[in-house]
Design an enzyme around this catalytic site. Sequence first.
Site, PDB file in Angstrom:
ATOM      1  N   LYS A   1      -2.991  -2.850  -7.054  1.00  0.00           N
ATOM      2  CA  LYS A   1      -3.561  -4.000  -7.327  1.00  0.00           C
ATOM      3  C   LYS A   1      -3.865  -4.275  -8.964  1.00  0.00           C
ATOM      4  O   LYS A   1      -3.920  -5.500  -9.641  1.00  0.00           O
ATOM      5  CB  LYS A   1      -4.857  -4.540  -6.639  1.00  0.00           C
ATOM      6  CG  LYS A   1      -4.811  -4.780  -5.349  1.00  0.00           C
ATOM      7  CD  LYS A   1      -6.015  -4.966  -4.355  1.00  0.00           C
ATOM      8  CE  LYS A   1      -5.792  -5.115  -3.008  1.00  0.00           C
ATOM      9  NZ  LYS A   1      -5.393  -4.185  -2.290  1.00  0.00           N
TER      10      LYS A   1
HETATM   11  C1  LIG Z   1      -4.807  -4.025  -0.815  1.00  0.00           C
HETATM   12  C2  LIG Z   1      -3.926  -2.858  -0.556  1.00  0.00           C
HETATM   13  C3  LIG Z   1      -2.965  -3.096   0.576  1.00  0.00           C
HETATM   14  C4  LIG Z   1      -2.375  -4.290   0.873  1.00  0.00           C
HETATM   15  O1  LIG Z   1      -1.718  -4.965   0.356  1.00  0.00           O
HETATM   16  P1  LIG Z   1      -1.684  -6.312   0.914  1.00  0.00           P
HETATM   17  O2  LIG Z   1      -1.062  -7.523  -0.436  1.00  0.00           O
HETATM   18  O3  LIG Z   1      -3.011  -7.181   1.071  1.00  0.00           O
HETATM   19  O4  LIG Z   1      -0.718  -6.681   2.006  1.00  0.00           O
HETATM   20  C5  LIG Z   1      -2.234  -1.696   0.773  1.00  0.00           C
HETATM   21  N1  LIG Z   1      -2.419  -0.606   0.098  1.00  0.00           N
HETATM   22  C6  LIG Z   1      -3.594  -0.411  -0.659  1.00  0.00           C
HETATM   23  C7  LIG Z   1      -3.843   0.905  -1.008  1.00  0.00           C
HETATM   24  C8  LIG Z   1      -4.070  -1.608  -1.083  1.00  0.00           C
HETATM   25  O5  LIG Z   1      -5.154  -1.442  -1.944  1.00  0.00           O
END
Ligand SMILES: *Cc1c(COP(=O)(O)O)cnc(C)c1O
Length: 467
Positions: A112
């Site tokens: 993120k």
């Molecule tokens: C947020 C997250 C996901 C999921 O990603 P999306 O974009 O919501 O599909 C997967 N792995 C980790 C470690 C995350 O922080």
Amino acid sequence: MHYISTRGRAPVRDFSGVLLAGLAEDGGLYMPHSWPLLSAAEWRCLRGLPYPELAARLIQPFVGEAIPSATLGTLCREAYAGFGHPAIVPLVQLDGSLFVQELFHGPTLAFKDLAMQLLGRLFDHVLAEQGARITILGATSGDTGSAAIEACRGRANIDLVILHPHGRTSEVQRRQMTTVMAPNIANLAVEGSFDDCQDLVKAAFSDLPFRREMRLSAVNSINWARIAAQIPYYAAAALALGAPDREVAFAVPSGNFGNVLAAYAAQRMGLPIARLIVASNRNDILARFFGANDMSIAGVAPSLSPSMDIQVSSNFERLLFELLDRDPGATEAAMQGFRATGRMTVPDPAWRRARALFDGFRLDDAGTAAEIRRLHAASLYLADPHTAIGIAAARALPAGPGVPTVAMATAHPAKFPDAIEQAIGRRPPLPSHLADLYDRPERFTVVPNRLSAIEACIRATVLRNVA
Ligand SMILES: *Cc1c(COP(=O)(O)O)cnc(C)c1O
């Protein structure tokens, strides 16, 4: 570039408008009115660029006239300057045709950061131009909150208030949020569950006089700017492996469907992506949709990969809009039916079109721990539980001769030390920039699960910083 709502009844906006609005007023999600398409020659010209420059070039068509390209270039350079690896998103080869792309070298150790670090800077730039100040409000069960806090700390035109459920996040996740001392950041530990936190955020947004007074805004994954900022790493991996002259496939650990939607966007921009595997834990609504055209809600069960413990994937509406030939009436009807009945199937030709590109995969906790162990034994590679599911998916569903598959590593293993210890018997150390995390002082306010208490805390934060 202008943006339209998937439900067709919200104002058309430019990139800055979409950035600040988040969700469209009609309850839909903003989508670019058309996909920018690059020719094979244009893709070849992007090979070998430093990551921040590649990012700026690929995000520019979505920004359009809203931000000058020199400014966007500077913001991208600054966004990725603090990453802990010179390649920003390095590729690791696991076997002849299987690669991992590490998306966890940002400040909070999850993918993120790649979008959020740019988003904080985009917000600040647009707000400075408009002479405006906003309050970003969000709820988190873990990774989103810390990424938003790192991205917004110390920014002149933003106050950020993050709600987390008191005593119910992991210690690493909580400390990543509560040890940031910037005056424009407030952590509220709500005496309740994550669902209570989300309900309080929704209630604050529904209190329209308060929303206007505080100029509330959001950075959750339905914000189009986050999707746009996730496209470049798919291009970086594909170009390194021979695109546009060779096809590649991706396996993506998925929850809200935001990360894999960026891969879809890259494919629509002309990148030769042969297959997208949507990897889930036991909360497998997406795998069931791609497996059998069955999108039906079941209860959320906790798992070793908590960032994918999700029932309704908010970004799926964007793919649905595409599958339904961008018909906003049909999209709205399908989403309303889904809300009312908890089930959705799409017309067979649309589902077949989805299946031509997407595949689903599911792995339970026992399988996830076994995959972490297997990887460690085979090559000393340490995968976090989310990443392990992606790698297992890539191994289970190979894309065919000559087509490499890249599994997206969405978190650093040190972020989930308990799961790693269960699998291999020792805890992974935190990277050096976080080595003293357990010694840093924390600051957060415990608040009752009541809207009036939350609103009072938000107002106090905003008044403190405006004064
Ligand atoms: C947020 C997250 C996901 C999921 O990603 P999306 O974009 O919501 O599909 C997967 N792995 C980790 C470690 C995350 O922080």
